[in-house]
Write an enzyme that holds these catalytic residues in place. Structure first.
Site, PDB file in Angstrom:
ATOM      1  N   ARG A   1       0.807  -1.227   0.000  1.00  0.00           N
ATOM      2  CA  ARG A   1       0.000   0.000   0.000  1.00  0.00           C
ATOM      3  C   ARG A   1       0.837   1.274   0.000  1.00  0.00           C
ATOM      4  NH1 ARG A   1      -4.293  -0.601   4.668  1.00  0.00           N
ATOM      5  NH2 ARG A   1      -2.809  -2.101   5.535  1.00  0.00           N
TER       6      ARG A   1
ATOM      7  N   ARG B   1      41.403  41.539 -13.798  1.00  0.00           N
ATOM      8  CA  ARG B   1      40.245  41.931 -14.606  1.00  0.00           C
ATOM      9  C   ARG B   1      40.737  42.813 -15.741  1.00  0.00           C
ATOM     10  NH1 ARG B   1      38.281  45.536  -9.516  1.00  0.00           N
ATOM     11  NH2 ARG B   1      39.498  47.409  -9.918  1.00  0.00           N
TER      12      ARG B   1
END
Length: 451
Positions: free
Chosen positions: A17, A425
């Site tokens: 179940r 950067r």
């Protein structure tokens, strides 16, 4: 107790179940398989050895149980011939001659160890069988416990009960304790002369009475004996377990602003004077120190947080995250396998994975450790008092030295020495008046598109 005790835990049910490929008894309550809750309750009640009767997926059940108990034997029930037959599947363990035998069910994870200890106490006081029952306003469907002069005379299944017996509200919870000296004798005397041809453990009561033995019943809370057969019942038991855990936490000195929205695991540990705001989830392996503030919408698994930290809102800690004293972790920050030093800060929009962060280091908003190259994971080490500028990417393996500074927007691929400043950067170039050119070009492109 000086008496020895073993448990037989029935875990062979098919669990159809549940509609699941996972064995029913391995579904979790509070992050722990339900069968392990039962084993731990038995251990608390003095159970020294555990005989687990299994059906399908026996190896999986065995592996999970051995994770919480040392003395475990596994017994396979190849045929489904009733509860007494299931218990006798563990005959070799029962024959070891323990004083007390506890029969438990792996799908009742709220089993109360104090109730089990009460059953054992009855055996020590001279009872040969002790049954655990409960009272309910709606006994329909349950076997009734029939009492006479303080002793249990029978367990009557509802279909066999007379009208007066059906009015009894004292119901069978299934759990029982049996005198170890009499256990095999009583179990072997159980027959299968019934419509299903099965061997019912409940018949042990009348058999013991016929032999002149003493049988008693103890009362437990109905909630403690709730069995799980469906996912609906699984959710109901989870809710009860969570409610109990919340109460335990608050009584231990933890403030839960909105208790119903906080979810714990079986091993969650939280110190005194810690504040937990709404909508927080604690998965397995979480330990929180004293005087911690956990803001709303945080998620933790395998995490250790030391005293004085402030976490969240919307923080996720996982995979062996360890935070030192007085750390600050802010909104939308994720840690995975991170050692975060005392007083370190990561206040906004950050991912730190496979990293070691020194004391008092500051991790700027938008910082990420690039710890995975598609095949392997590597570590990032940031020294104490280092400053990582916003929107920086640290490509592991890489280290940033003590007191070093990483400029905002940098992509760091080489080690940064102690006290140094790293800038990685592209150089900014300003083209005067070029903004209007770009805008005109964009408008012209848009005008060419079909309406």
């Amino acid at each position: 107790m000086a008496r020895t005790c073993m448990t037989v835990i029935l875990a062979a049910g098919e669990g159809t179940r549940m509609r699941s490929a996972l064995p029913k008894v391995l579904h979790e309550i509070g992050g722990l398989p339900m069968v392990c809750h039962v084993v731990k309750a038995a251990q608390t009640a003095g159970g020294e050895a555990h005989a687990v009767v299994v059906g399908r997926e026996a190896a999986k059940v065995e592996s999970v149980v051995r994770g919480v108990a040392a003395k475990v034997s596994i017994h396979e029930q190849t045929q489904r011939l009733g509860t007494a037959h299931a218990v006798l599947s563990a005959r070799s363990a029962i024959e070891n001659g323990f004083d007390d035998l506890l029969v438990l069910f792996a799908d009742t994870p709220l089993t109360n160890p104090q109730a089990l200890a009460g059953l054992r106490a009855s055996l020590a006081d001279g009872a040969n069988v002790a049954v655990l029952g409960f009272r309910t306003a709606n006994p329909q469907g349950y076997g009734r416990l029939l009492m006479e002069n303080g002793e249990l005379t029978a367990i009557r299944e509802e279909k066999d009960a007379s009208i007066p017996e059906s009015m009894v509200d004292f119901c069978n919870g299934g759990i029982m304790a049996i005198d170890g000296r009499k256990a095999l004798e009583l179990l072997e005397a159980i027959g299968n002369a019934n419509s299903k041809g099965e061997y019912y453990l409940t018949d042990i009561v009348e058999i013991a009475r016929i032999k002149g033995l003493k049988v008693v019943a103890h009362e437990a809370a109905e909630e403690d004996l709730l069995g799980i057969n469906t996912r609906v019942e699984l959710a109901r038991v989870e809710a009860i377990w969570q409610e109990r855990k919340r109460k335990e936490m608050m009584l231990a000195g933890v403030t839960l602003v909105d208790p119903q929205s906080v979810y714990f695991s079986h091993d969650t540990r939280i110190g005194q004077d810690t504040l937990v705001e709404p909508n927080v989830f604690f998965g397995p392996g979480v330990t929180i120190g004293d005087n911690v503030v956990i803001h709303a919408f945080c998620h933790f698994t395998q995490t250790s947080i030391s005293e004085g930290c402030h976490i969240g809102p919307f923080a996720r800690m996982r995979g062996n995250a360890r935070l030192g004293r007085d750390g600050h972790v802010g909104n939308f920050v994720e840690f995975k396998n991170v050692e975060f030093g005392d007083g370190a800060k990561a206040s906004h929009l950050t991912y730190l994975g496979d990293a070691k962060i020194g004391a008092a280091a500051n991790i700027g908003a938008g910082t990420i450790t690039c710890n995975y190259d598609g095949v392997n994971k590597s570590q990032t080490i940031i020294g104490e008092n280092a400053f990582i500028g916003s929107n920086s990417s640290l490509v592991a393996p890489v280290s940033v030295g003590k007191g070093a500074y990483v400029a905002s927007g940098s992509v760091i691929v080489d080690d940064v020495p102690e006290g140094a400043m790293a800038v990685a950067r592209g150089r900014q170039v300003n083209k005067e008046g070029h903004a209007a050119t770009i805008r005109e070009r964009a408008l012209a492109k848009k005008a060419q598109k079909p309406a």
